[in-house]
Design a protein around this motif. Structure first.
Motif, PDB file in Angstrom:
ATOM      1  N   ALA A 271       0.827  -1.214  -0.050  1.00 13.59           N
ATOM      2  CA  ALA A 271       0.053  -0.190   0.075  1.00 13.59           C
ATOM      3  C   ALA A 271       0.850   1.284  -0.018  1.00 13.59           C
ATOM      4  CB  ALA A 271      -0.833  -0.023   1.193  1.00 13.59           C
ATOM      5  N   THR A 272       1.892   1.190   0.849  1.00 13.02           N
ATOM      6  CA  THR A 272       2.869   2.627   1.012  1.00 13.02           C
ATOM      7  C   THR A 272       3.426   2.792  -0.267  1.00 13.02           C
ATOM      8  OG1 THR A 272       2.990   1.952   3.332  1.00 13.02           O
ATOM      9  CG2 THR A 272       4.401   3.661   2.284  1.00 13.02           C
ATOM     10  N   ALA A 273       4.059   1.586  -1.083  1.00 14.91           N
ATOM     11  CA  ALA A 273       4.782   1.679  -2.342  1.00 14.91           C
ATOM     12  C   ALA A 273       3.916   2.275  -3.309  1.00 14.91           C
ATOM     13  CB  ALA A 273       5.486   0.486  -2.278  1.00 14.91           C
ATOM     14  N   ALA A 274       2.830   1.693  -3.387  1.00 11.64           N
ATOM     15  CA  ALA A 274       2.064   1.807  -4.402  1.00 11.64           C
ATOM     16  C   ALA A 274       1.587   3.538  -4.408  1.00 11.64           C
ATOM     17  CB  ALA A 274       0.673   0.933  -4.546  1.00 11.64           C
TER      18      ALA A 274
ATOM     19  N   SER B 156      -4.171  -0.644 -15.532  1.00  9.98           N
ATOM     20  CA  SER B 156      -3.134   0.327 -14.966  1.00  9.98           C
ATOM     21  C   SER B 156      -3.110   0.010 -13.514  1.00  9.98           C
ATOM     22  CB  SER B 156      -3.266   1.646 -15.133  1.00  9.98           C
ATOM     23  OG  SER B 156      -4.036   2.044 -16.068  1.00  9.98           O
ATOM     24  N   GLY B 157      -4.264  -0.268 -12.823  1.00 10.77           N
ATOM     25  CA  GLY B 157      -4.072  -0.566 -11.456  1.00 10.77           C
ATOM     26  C   GLY B 157      -3.569  -1.786 -10.933  1.00 10.77           C
ATOM     27  N   LEU B 158      -3.808  -2.836 -11.965  1.00  8.89           N
ATOM     28  CA  LEU B 158      -3.171  -4.345 -11.679  1.00  8.89           C
ATOM     29  C   LEU B 158      -1.621  -3.952 -11.956  1.00  8.89           C
ATOM     30  CD1 LEU B 158      -5.320  -6.741 -13.645  1.00  8.89           C
ATOM     31  CD2 LEU B 158      -4.639  -6.707 -11.129  1.00  8.89           C
ATOM     32  N   GLU B 159      -1.214  -3.468 -12.843  1.00  5.04           N
ATOM     33  CA  GLU B 159       0.154  -3.262 -13.197  1.00  5.04           C
ATOM     34  C   GLU B 159       0.892  -2.455 -11.771  1.00  5.04           C
ATOM     35  OE1 GLU B 159      -0.552  -2.776 -17.938  1.00  5.04           O
ATOM     36  OE2 GLU B 159       0.152  -0.868 -16.698  1.00  5.04           O
ATOM     37  N   LEU B 160       0.101  -1.378 -11.308  1.00  2.60           N
ATOM     38  CA  LEU B 160       0.559  -0.619 -10.094  1.00  2.60           C
ATOM     39  C   LEU B 160       0.749  -1.544  -8.946  1.00  2.60           C
ATOM     40  CD1 LEU B 160       1.147   2.420  -9.200  1.00  2.60           C
ATOM     41  CD2 LEU B 160      -1.148   2.222  -8.192  1.00  2.60           C
ATOM     42  N   ALA B 164       4.554  -2.914  -7.399  1.00  3.60           N
ATOM     43  CA  ALA B 164       4.893  -2.519  -5.996  1.00  3.60           C
ATOM     44  C   ALA B 164       4.970  -3.637  -5.003  1.00  3.60           C
ATOM     45  CB  ALA B 164       3.906  -1.712  -5.330  1.00  3.60           C
ATOM     46  N   VAL B 165       4.644  -4.731  -5.456  1.00  3.95           N
ATOM     47  CA  VAL B 165       4.831  -5.997  -4.640  1.00  3.95           C
ATOM     48  C   VAL B 165       6.345  -6.361  -4.614  1.00  3.95           C
ATOM     49  CG1 VAL B 165       4.135  -8.484  -4.437  1.00  3.95           C
ATOM     50  CG2 VAL B 165       2.496  -6.851  -4.944  1.00  3.95           C
ATOM     51  N   PRO B 166       6.807  -6.358  -3.032  1.00  2.00           N
ATOM     52  CA  PRO B 166       8.231  -7.081  -3.036  1.00  2.00           C
ATOM     53  C   PRO B 166       8.256  -8.650  -3.163  1.00  2.00           C
ATOM     54  CG  PRO B 166       7.194  -5.993  -0.917  1.00  2.00           C
ATOM     55  CD  PRO B 166       6.046  -6.488  -1.843  1.00  2.00           C
ATOM     56  N   HIS B 167       9.362  -9.122  -3.603  1.00  2.00           N
ATOM     57  CA  HIS B 167       9.402 -10.454  -4.032  1.00  2.00           C
ATOM     58  C   HIS B 167       9.231 -11.373  -3.152  1.00  2.00           C
ATOM     59  CE1 HIS B 167      12.139  -8.829  -7.557  1.00  2.00           C
ATOM     60  NE2 HIS B 167      10.988  -9.424  -8.293  1.00  2.00           N
ATOM     61  N   PHE B 168       9.939 -10.831  -1.812  1.00  4.07           N
ATOM     62  CA  PHE B 168       9.814 -12.148  -0.887  1.00  4.07           C
ATOM     63  C   PHE B 168       8.348 -12.197  -0.362  1.00  4.07           C
ATOM     64  CE2 PHE B 168      10.426  -7.989   0.989  1.00  4.07           C
ATOM     65  CZ  PHE B 168       9.775  -7.876   2.274  1.00  4.07           C
ATOM     66  N   TRP B 169       7.350 -11.015  -0.364  1.00  7.48           N
ATOM     67  CA  TRP B 169       6.172 -11.351   0.141  1.00  7.48           C
ATOM     68  C   TRP B 169       5.311 -11.996  -0.856  1.00  7.48           C
ATOM     69  CZ3 TRP B 169       1.250  -8.171  -0.833  1.00  7.48           C
ATOM     70  CH2 TRP B 169       0.413  -8.483   0.071  1.00  7.48           C
ATOM     71  N   LEU B 170       5.533 -11.620  -2.143  1.00  9.33           N
ATOM     72  CA  LEU B 170       4.729 -12.506  -3.121  1.00  9.33           C
ATOM     73  C   LEU B 170       4.941 -13.947  -3.174  1.00  9.33           C
ATOM     74  CD1 LEU B 170       3.014 -12.243  -5.691  1.00  9.33           C
ATOM     75  CD2 LEU B 170       5.027 -11.934  -7.166  1.00  9.33           C
ATOM     76  N   ALA B 171       6.289 -14.217  -2.858  1.00  9.04           N
ATOM     77  CA  ALA B 171       6.576 -15.659  -2.623  1.00  9.04           C
ATOM     78  C   ALA B 171       5.990 -16.155  -1.478  1.00  9.04           C
ATOM     79  CB  ALA B 171       8.213 -15.757  -2.589  1.00  9.04           C
TER      80      ALA B 171
END
Lengths: 293, 332
Positions: A271-274, B156-160, B164-171
């Motif tokens: 949320a913060t980064a976005a 664009s929302g999906l792309e955004l 913004a998702v960190p790799h380690f969290w997505l994993a």
């Protein structure tokens, strides 16, 4: 990433009114949401007591691993600490690291960019080569080596993140300075016989450095993600402190039994980064609009 | 690159000159690459000597080793660590020139073959991720561009979010969802294609969002170009315009960014390989830096720098092929 999003700063704005108009509708909604998110995070960072009454470090072993409920919005962790409270208190840490790391990166980049954009040919050659070498090393390698030298900790990981983002910024600042240096108003000032120092100070720097603000806004979100990655690898903030990356790192051990330890701190990071990205892009669009008249 | 006479005769008068310029361009880029490699080796050499502690400890298996003073001295002499720093530097450089990376301090095996096997694993991971990210970004762009406002906003929302998702969290999320809850895929990277799915998804999704963001912008600009109008006037269908004319323009910034993206994938590989317990350059690097295994760190740094340089030059070449205008500007 910041580098590229902002790399479009220097390109001329253009576009059909239809597409621009539509896009503005989306982005104005997005900007409002982003501002709301940032306001919430800023409140959490400056006055966490306003949003939560609990103590982030209060241990209650009897209440360990409770799933999200009304008593604990985000559940509790392995020591029974309230995850919601820890996420709120983590905002300060993450925000400070993100802003400071961006400042370090921009500062270093400004030095290299000025050397390249306004210095002599030798200065440009030297700074371009330095930036090239920094680019060739993966960002995390730079960060890891720096942390190995200086020892893990908040300050180190902040500087490490700044260091790994600097080459991207430097490249943009250099090209920005170069394009402004050749602008007609700078030529006019030269014809008027103004001194070189005055031209640089009054004409070139303001024109070239406005985008730095935009660049910084775009960069903070990315820096927070980077810093949390280092925290996740165990190289950032020391464990008992509430920092989003460190929380995720300790939550990973219990990923089979307590998904909430992973989901909520991560949501805060995203949320913060976005939000920072949306705000940065809106600022970027605005500066370009102003530039084009 | 070979210069064959008969094609240059066919291509006209200016062809040899153009080719000479291109050759010069390639030569300059190669020389620049060699310089960067030398600089990286130098920076890494001195930076690693700044890490506190004695490298002999790393060779003897950590600071807790009970080695006698004579043993320490013997090791130091054996690895040449008793010589002046500048001598060590020139010795190290002269070995690197002939691709002699030495022996790992911790693993006691030759570094070059060891790192090469790790590189292979990471290359599969990063290249697969790059391909998946490109396909995903193109699919997203093509399906949501030019359509209604809502689908564009959704795109664009999906792309955004993805960016913004960190790799380690997505994993972690993917493990929770696809391994722990649905039980479809293994939570660690087992050998074989099944074990590759989660790591590749983890690396590819943020990159998809990022490439999508960049290409969406240039796609919108491409739609306003005169050639689109003239294609439409010729009776080209909407999909024809999209696929044959606009996409080529939209892809340009994506291509030039792939070099950068490759570098960031290498950084991401550190996290992804750690989480999924997958062998590779990233995990090797993290371990090597932690235990101060200088030869391994040097080899990994040089390899990733080399990979970055090669990919950057390759993307520049592709850029020139897709967009001939680049050559004119660059050689002017």
């Amino acid at each position: 990433m910041t580098e590229i999003l902002a790399g479009r700063l220097s390109r001329p704005a253009g576009g059909a009114p239809g597409i621009r108009g539509n896009r503005r509708v989306f982005s104005s909604v997005a900007v409002v949401i982003a501002l709301a998110v940032l306001a919430l995070i800023l409140t959490a960072a400056l006055a966490p007591q306003l949003i939560t009454t609990a103590d982030p470090d209060a241990v209650a072993p009897a209440e360990a691993f409770q799933s999200p409920s009304l008593a604990h919005f985000f559940g509790t962790d392995e020591s029974g600490r309230d995850v919601y409270t820890r996420v709120v208190f983590g905002a300060g840490n993450s925000l400070v690291i993100g802003v400071a790391a961006t400042a370090v990166g921009l500062g270093l980049a400004l030095f290299l960019g000025l050397l390249g954009g306004l210095g002599s040919r030798l200065g440009d050659f030297v700074s371009t080569r330095i930036v090239e070498v920094m680019f060739a090393l993966p960002g995390l390698l730079l960060a890891l080596v720096f942390i190995a030298i200086a020892g893990p900790g908040v300050v180190t990981s902040t500087v490490a993140v700044g260091l790994s983002t600097a080459p991207g910024y430097a490249r943009i600042i250099r090209s920005q300075l170069r394009s402004v240096r050749n602008a007609s108003y700078v030529e006019a000032a030269t014809v008027l016989g103004h001194s070189r120092a005055r031209i640089v100070w009054q004409h070139i720097l303001p024109g070239a450095l406005t985008p730095i603000f935009v660049l910084g806004t775009l960069g903070v979100g990315q820096a927070i993600v980077w810093a949390s990655s280092l925290g996740f690898l165990g190289l950032g903030v020391a464990p008992p402190a509430a920092e989003w990356g460190a929380m995720l790192s300790s939550g990973r051990t219990y990923i089979d039994v307590a998904w909430w330890l992973t989901v909520f701190p991560g949501l805060a990071i995203v949320a913060t980064a976005a939000a920072f990205t949306v705000l940065g892009r809106a600022l970027n669009a605005r500066t370009r609009q102003e530039a084009s008249g | 690159m070979t210069v064959s006479t008969d094609t240059s005769a066919l291509a006209g008068v200016s062809a040899p000159a153009t080719r000479l310029r291109s050759l010069g361009w390639v030569a300059r880029r190669a020389a620049g690459g060699v310089f960067v490699l030398w600089a990286v080796a130098t920076v890494i050499f001195f930076a690693l000597r700044l890490i506190p502690g004695d490298p002999v400890d790393a060779i003897l298996g950590g600071p807790g080793s009970q080695a006698s003073a004579e043993a320490v001295d013997q090791i130091r002499a054996e690895y040449g660590l008793d010589r002046p720093l500048i001598v060590q530097y020139f010795l190290a450089m002269s070995k690197l020139v002939v691709a002699d990376f030495g022996t790992s301090y911790a693993l006691k095996v030759a570094v070059a073959p060891y790192v090469l096997t790790q590189l292979w694993s990471t290359l599969i991971l990063t290249i697969a991720s790059l391909v998946v990210a490109w396909l995903g970004a193109l699919a997203l762009i093509i399906s949501t561009s030019g359509r209604g406002r809502i689908s564009r906003a959704l795109g664009s929302g999906l792309e955004l979010l993805a960016a913004a998702v960190p790799h380690f969290w997505l994993a972690s999320l993917l493990i929770i969802l696809l391994s722990n809850t649905l039980n479809w895929l293994p939570p660690i990277s087992v050998p074989g294609p099944l074990g590759l799915v989660l790591p590749v998804l983890t690396l590819a999704l943020p990159l998809t969002g990022f490439l999508g963001q960049v290409m969406r912008e240039s796609l919108a600009n491409a739609y306003e170009q005169p050639f689109v109008l003239s294609a439409r006037a010729r009776g080209e269908s909407e999909w024809g315009v999209r696929l044959r004319h606009v996409l080529r323009h939209a892809a340009l910034p994506g291509i030039s960014l792939s070099g950068w993206a490759f570098g960031s994938l290498l950084s991401g590989a550190v996290v992804v390989e750690t989480i999924f317990a997958r062998p590779g350059l990233g995990r090797t690097l993290l371990n090597a830096v932690t235990i101060r295994d200088i030869p391994v760190v040097t080899a990994v740094a040089l390899l990733s720098a080399l990979a970055f340089i090669v990919v950057t030059i390759a993307t520049d070449v592709i850029d020139r092929i897709v967009d001939p205008r680049v050559t004119e500007v660059a050689t002017r």
